[in-house]
Design an enzyme around this catalytic site. Structure first.
Site, PDB file in Angstrom:
ATOM      1  N   ARG A 151       0.873  -1.188   0.000  1.00  0.00           N
ATOM      2  CA  ARG A 151       0.000   0.000   0.000  1.00  0.00           C
ATOM      3  C   ARG A 151       0.902   1.227   0.000  1.00  0.00           C
ATOM      4  O   ARG A 151       1.730   1.395   0.884  1.00  0.00           O
ATOM      5  CB  ARG A 151      -0.899  -0.016   1.241  1.00  0.00           C
ATOM      6  CG  ARG A 151      -1.728   1.264   1.465  1.00  0.00           C
ATOM      7  CD  ARG A 151      -2.735   1.459   0.366  1.00  0.00           C
ATOM      8  NE  ARG A 151      -3.782   2.416   0.711  1.00  0.00           N
ATOM      9  CZ  ARG A 151      -3.673   3.743   0.603  1.00  0.00           C
ATOM     10  NH1 ARG A 151      -2.539   4.276   0.175  1.00  0.00           N
ATOM     11  NH2 ARG A 151      -4.690   4.525   0.916  1.00  0.00           N
ATOM     12  N   ASP A 156      -3.850   8.738  -1.091  1.00  0.00           N
ATOM     13  CA  ASP A 156      -5.093   8.000  -1.307  1.00  0.00           C
ATOM     14  C   ASP A 156      -5.529   8.279  -2.742  1.00  0.00           C
ATOM     15  O   ASP A 156      -5.690   9.447  -3.128  1.00  0.00           O
ATOM     16  CB  ASP A 156      -6.171   8.484  -0.332  1.00  0.00           C
ATOM     17  CG  ASP A 156      -6.982   7.346   0.257  1.00  0.00           C
ATOM     18  OD1 ASP A 156      -6.790   6.197  -0.194  1.00  0.00           O
ATOM     19  OD2 ASP A 156      -7.798   7.606   1.159  1.00  0.00           O
ATOM     20  N   GLU A 159     -11.358   5.970  -5.471  1.00  0.00           N
ATOM     21  CA  GLU A 159     -11.852   4.599  -5.369  1.00  0.00           C
ATOM     22  C   GLU A 159     -12.437   4.111  -6.691  1.00  0.00           C
ATOM     23  O   GLU A 159     -13.107   4.855  -7.406  1.00  0.00           O
ATOM     24  CB  GLU A 159     -12.924   4.510  -4.281  1.00  0.00           C
ATOM     25  CG  GLU A 159     -12.412   4.748  -2.876  1.00  0.00           C
ATOM     26  CD  GLU A 159     -11.471   3.651  -2.417  1.00  0.00           C
ATOM     27  OE1 GLU A 159     -11.814   2.459  -2.570  1.00  0.00           O
ATOM     28  OE2 GLU A 159     -10.381   3.988  -1.904  1.00  0.00           O
ATOM     29  N   ARG A 199      -1.602  -5.407   4.584  1.00  0.00           N
ATOM     30  CA  ARG A 199      -0.754  -4.922   3.499  1.00  0.00           C
ATOM     31  C   ARG A 199       0.438  -4.187   4.094  1.00  0.00           C
ATOM     32  O   ARG A 199       0.327  -3.568   5.166  1.00  0.00           O
ATOM     33  CB  ARG A 199      -1.524  -3.973   2.578  1.00  0.00           C
ATOM     34  CG  ARG A 199      -2.721  -4.595   1.886  1.00  0.00           C
ATOM     35  CD  ARG A 199      -3.492  -3.565   1.083  1.00  0.00           C
ATOM     36  NE  ARG A 199      -4.005  -2.484   1.925  1.00  0.00           N
ATOM     37  CZ  ARG A 199      -4.817  -1.523   1.495  1.00  0.00           C
ATOM     38  NH1 ARG A 199      -5.202  -1.504   0.228  1.00  0.00           N
ATOM     39  NH2 ARG A 199      -5.247  -0.575   2.314  1.00  0.00           N
TER      40      ARG A 199
END
Length: 274
Positions: A151, A156, A159, A199
């Site tokens: 990750r 971020d 999505e 992760r």
């Protein structure tokens, strides 16, 4: 020389040779275990590695805009990879990313407002998306390999569609960008922590022939395909938070990537809402 002295000398030579061989064997075993042992899953990584050392390996799968699967290759060529130890071979895609996720490009904007400004904004968004959708994804993802899920730290990405939930704008574009940049390539990974999904949260660096070493998280921020991580849990920046925020600010002020949108919901806000 007497026979007894000769035998004693031979015994001493044998003892010294045995000590040397034993020492060499133990050294080789220690070196292999410490520097050449392959980590095949997240929990294999020793605590001493986190925040202090980098791991070398190959990206075999990219499933989302901010994570991928990493095949650890300790020692590289000197560690036997490619001539003593097999390296996973990638399968050529034979297709462009544009074909793979054409649905993203062909997404219809159900807007019946014929005001010129609205049409202009929609056109700008489509143009911003198209530059990423045209990127070439050279390989297919390889699965069922002994890999570590990584990750990316500090960011971020928008999505994608999961569990019946709709994708965010630029979610597929972020995936394509990441596949184009690292899929099938060698990278360096610096483990920082392990998240709730097991992760490895890590800083990732890769070599670019035109620009030298690149911070993968930073490059996504520069192109407007990610935002600085907003979560309170597993927040990792490896002492680069200020730099990440600066380049996020630049991308936003220049309306790059996802920042072209007039109204924007961050990935963190999106996850809270659903």
């Amino acid at each position: 020389m007497r026979e007894g002295d000769s035998n004693s000398k031979k015994s001493a030579d044998v003892a010294v040779l045995s000590i040397i061989l034993t020492g060499s064997t133990l050294t080789l075993i220690y070196t292999y275990k410490r520097y050449l042992t392959q980590f095949k899953r997240t929990n294999d990584i020793p605590r001493r590695i986190f925040r202090k050392h980098w791991l070398y390996g190959k990206v075999t799968s990219v499933g989302d805009g901010d994570n991928f699967h990493f095949f650890h290759m300790p020692g590289g060529i000197r560690g036997g990879w490619g001539w003593l130890r097999p390296v996973p071979q990638m399968i050529k895609n034979g297709s462009t990313a544009e074909k793979l996720v054409g649905d993203s490009r062909n997404m219809r904007f159900f807007n019946f407002n014929w005001i010129t400004h609205g049409r202009s904004t929609k056109s700008k968004i489509q143009k911003a998306k198209s530059q990423f959708l045209k990127l070439n994804v050279p390989y297919k993802n390889r699965k069922n390999l002994p890999t570590i899920p990584i990750r990316l730290c500090g960011i971020d990405a928008p999505e994608r569609a999961h569990f019946g939930n709709p994708a965010q704008p630029f979610g597929n574009e972020a995936l394509i960008w990441l596949q184009n940049r690292i899929l099938g390539k060698k990278v360096w990974v610096k483990p920082l922590s392990i998240d709730q999904y097991n992760r490895c949260v890590a800083r990732v660096s890769y070599w670019d022939w035109f620009g030298g070493w690149k911070d993968l998280s930073l490059e996504m921020l520069k192109d407007g395909l990610a935002v600085v991580y907003e979560g309170k849990v597993n927040t990792e920046f490896d002492d680069r938070e200020d730099k990440y925020r600066y380049y996020e600010f630049l991308a936003r002020s220049r309306k790059k990537g996802l920042w072209i949108q007039n109204k924007f919901e961050t990935p963190g806000e999106y996850k809270k809402r659903i």
